[in-house]
Design a protein around this motif. Sequence first.
Motif, PDB file in Angstrom:
ATOM      1  N   GLU A   1     -60.995  92.377 -71.974  1.00 56.84           N
ATOM      2  CA  GLU A   1     -62.173  93.207 -72.243  1.00 56.84           C
ATOM      3  C   GLU A   1     -61.803  94.687 -72.232  1.00 56.84           C
ATOM      4  O   GLU A   1     -62.187  95.448 -73.133  1.00 56.84           O
ATOM      5  N   ASN A   2     -61.061  95.112 -71.209  1.00 56.98           N
ATOM      6  CA  ASN A   2     -60.660  96.518 -71.100  1.00 56.98           C
ATOM      7  C   ASN A   2     -59.827  96.970 -72.289  1.00 56.98           C
ATOM      8  O   ASN A   2     -60.012  98.070 -72.826  1.00 56.98           O
ATOM      9  N   LEU A   3     -58.891  96.117 -72.683  1.00 52.04           N
ATOM     10  CA  LEU A   3     -57.927  96.491 -73.718  1.00 52.04           C
ATOM     11  C   LEU A   3     -58.391  96.131 -75.119  1.00 52.04           C
ATOM     12  O   LEU A   3     -57.674  96.355 -76.091  1.00 52.04           O
ATOM     13  N   LYS A   4     -59.564  95.542 -75.209  1.00 50.86           N
ATOM     14  CA  LYS A   4     -60.194  95.234 -76.498  1.00 50.86           C
ATOM     15  C   LYS A   4     -59.283  94.390 -77.382  1.00 50.86           C
ATOM     16  O   LYS A   4     -59.035  94.703 -78.543  1.00 50.86           O
ATOM     17  N   THR A   5     -58.788  93.302 -76.781  1.00 44.06           N
ATOM     18  CA  THR A   5     -57.864  92.419 -77.492  1.00 44.06           C
ATOM     19  C   THR A   5     -58.025  90.996 -76.990  1.00 44.06           C
ATOM     20  O   THR A   5     -58.436  90.774 -75.847  1.00 44.06           O
ATOM     21  N   ASP A   6     -57.689  90.049 -77.834  1.00 43.24           N
ATOM     22  CA  ASP A   6     -57.685  88.642 -77.435  1.00 43.24           C
ATOM     23  C   ASP A   6     -56.285  88.142 -77.111  1.00 43.24           C
ATOM     24  O   ASP A   6     -56.110  86.977 -76.744  1.00 43.24           O
TER      25      ASP A   6
ATOM     26  N   LYS B   1     -52.739 107.890 -63.825  1.00 49.05           N
ATOM     27  CA  LYS B   1     -53.186 108.874 -64.823  1.00 49.05           C
ATOM     28  C   LYS B   1     -54.675 109.194 -64.695  1.00 49.05           C
ATOM     29  O   LYS B   1     -55.157 110.132 -65.321  1.00 49.05           O
ATOM     30  N   LYS B   2     -55.404 108.368 -63.962  1.00 48.29           N
ATOM     31  CA  LYS B   2     -56.819 108.607 -63.652  1.00 48.29           C
ATOM     32  C   LYS B   2     -57.618 108.920 -64.919  1.00 48.29           C
ATOM     33  O   LYS B   2     -57.474 108.251 -65.933  1.00 48.29           O
ATOM     34  N   GLU B   3     -58.477 109.963 -64.861  1.00 52.50           N
ATOM     35  CA  GLU B   3     -59.376 110.256 -65.976  1.00 52.50           C
ATOM     36  C   GLU B   3     -58.634 110.732 -67.226  1.00 52.50           C
ATOM     37  O   GLU B   3     -59.203 110.753 -68.319  1.00 52.50           O
ATOM     38  N   ALA B   4     -57.385 111.120 -67.083  1.00 53.37           N
ATOM     39  CA  ALA B   4     -56.599 111.584 -68.237  1.00 53.37           C
ATOM     40  C   ALA B   4     -55.994 110.425 -69.024  1.00 53.37           C
ATOM     41  O   ALA B   4     -55.361 110.649 -70.065  1.00 53.37           O
ATOM     42  N   THR B   5     -56.185 109.201 -68.552  1.00 55.98           N
ATOM     43  CA  THR B   5     -55.500 108.038 -69.124  1.00 55.98           C
ATOM     44  C   THR B   5     -55.723 107.889 -70.624  1.00 55.98           C
ATOM     45  O   THR B   5     -54.768 107.711 -71.388  1.00 55.98           O
TER      46      THR B   5
ATOM     47  N   ARG C   1     -57.268 100.629 -58.482  1.00 61.55           N
ATOM     48  CA  ARG C   1     -56.726 101.485 -57.417  1.00 61.55           C
ATOM     49  C   ARG C   1     -55.709 102.483 -57.957  1.00 61.55           C
ATOM     50  O   ARG C   1     -55.652 103.636 -57.529  1.00 61.55           O
ATOM     51  N   HIS C   2     -54.863 102.041 -58.895  1.00 62.48           N
ATOM     52  CA  HIS C   2     -53.801 102.893 -59.426  1.00 62.48           C
ATOM     53  C   HIS C   2     -53.837 103.063 -60.942  1.00 62.48           C
ATOM     54  O   HIS C   2     -53.097 103.892 -61.481  1.00 62.48           O
ATOM     55  N   TYR C   3     -54.639 102.261 -61.623  1.00 65.20           N
ATOM     56  CA  TYR C   3     -54.684 102.281 -63.084  1.00 65.20           C
ATOM     57  C   TYR C   3     -56.129 102.364 -63.576  1.00 65.20           C
ATOM     58  O   TYR C   3     -57.033 101.808 -62.949  1.00 65.20           O
ATOM     59  N   ARG C   4     -56.320 103.008 -64.728  1.00 60.86           N
ATOM     60  CA  ARG C   4     -57.591 102.950 -65.418  1.00 60.86           C
ATOM     61  C   ARG C   4     -57.378 102.152 -66.709  1.00 60.86           C
ATOM     62  O   ARG C   4     -57.275 102.703 -67.796  1.00 60.86           O
TER      63      ARG C   4
ATOM     64  N   GLY D   1     -57.708 101.140 -72.818  1.00 60.77           N
ATOM     65  CA  GLY D   1     -58.361 100.528 -73.967  1.00 60.77           C
ATOM     66  C   GLY D   1     -59.028 101.545 -74.872  1.00 60.77           C
ATOM     67  O   GLY D   1     -58.962 101.439 -76.111  1.00 60.77           O
ATOM     68  N   LEU D   2     -59.652 102.561 -74.287  1.00 59.57           N
ATOM     69  CA  LEU D   2     -60.291 103.592 -75.100  1.00 59.57           C
ATOM     70  C   LEU D   2     -59.259 104.422 -75.866  1.00 59.57           C
ATOM     71  O   LEU D   2     -59.476 104.793 -77.028  1.00 59.57           O
ATOM     72  N   GLY D   3     -58.135 104.707 -75.223  1.00 59.84           N
ATOM     73  CA  GLY D   3     -57.073 105.440 -75.904  1.00 59.84           C
ATOM     74  C   GLY D   3     -56.498 104.647 -77.060  1.00 59.84           C
ATOM     75  O   GLY D   3     -56.224 105.186 -78.142  1.00 59.84           O
ATOM     76  N   LEU D   4     -56.327 103.342 -76.838  1.00 62.79           N
ATOM     77  CA  LEU D   4     -55.848 102.467 -77.903  1.00 62.79           C
ATOM     78  C   LEU D   4     -56.844 102.422 -79.056  1.00 62.79           C
ATOM     79  O   LEU D   4     -56.467 102.516 -80.234  1.00 62.79           O
TER      80      LEU D   4
END
Length: 271
Positions: free
Chosen positions: A102-107, A13-17, A39-42, A47-50
């Motif tokens: 860190e990316n997903l902002k969760t523990d 999904k690149k920058e549209a993720t 390589r295939h995921y952002r 995390g920002l979308g969540l």
Amino acid sequence: MNIPNMIYGTAWKKEATSNLVYEAIKQGFKGIDTACQPRHYREDLVGLGLEKAYTEGLIKREDIFLQTKFTPIGGQDLDNMPYLQNDDVVTQLEKSFLKSKENLKTDFIDSYVLHSPIFPITDLVKVYRKMEDLQLSNEVGQIGISNCYDIKLLTYLYDIAKVKPKVVQNRFYKESDFDKEIRLFCKQKGIIYESFWSLTANPHILSNKIVQNLAQKYQKSAEQIFYRFLNHIDIIPLNGTTSVSHMIEDLKIVEFTLLEDEIKDISKLLD
């Protein structure tokens, strides 16, 4: 653990993720799949979308099924990965897991999956033992493996596991005989089977007269019929659509039920 009947997949999904993750949640998706593999995921943009969805009150963290993966070095871009090339395999996993949190902002990660088998087998065992530790320490809810098409390897992993794998995520396509043997094993052992490439790899099924006639009968798309069929045979499909209208349509598969004979007719297309 409440696992939804369909999971939104974020590969390629690149920058549209971030916008797509936000939109998927807005339309009703309760599960997100990603990987710590730039390589295939952002994953960072997942995390920002969540975060946007949480901030706007669309969903709470505890109400979403969040699944990510540890990607071995063979699947990484060596110039952009979450660990060092000379790290040992357990250190690779540890660094990747910390980066995912860190990316997903969760523990807490609901489902943590090994992206592909690792060889030699001793390294696979080391990595799986560390994944077991993560679940035993309540940092993840369940563990599993992806891209595993060897029933002997899956059986070996299950037999040596202290914490049994609870998910297998594979391509669902003719080249692997639609994982019939692996899916039977999963059903016998209480393992969730998740499919990807469910639509992309099977245009011949979507265009088949059986599916087309059912689409007309139920006033649904061929894609909706096939997704509903997958649920009926105990498969949770990943859905990677970038179309909001398709998100809305695909989530409506819970609104109808295929008859037993109809399920059998579609099953014959997998032979």
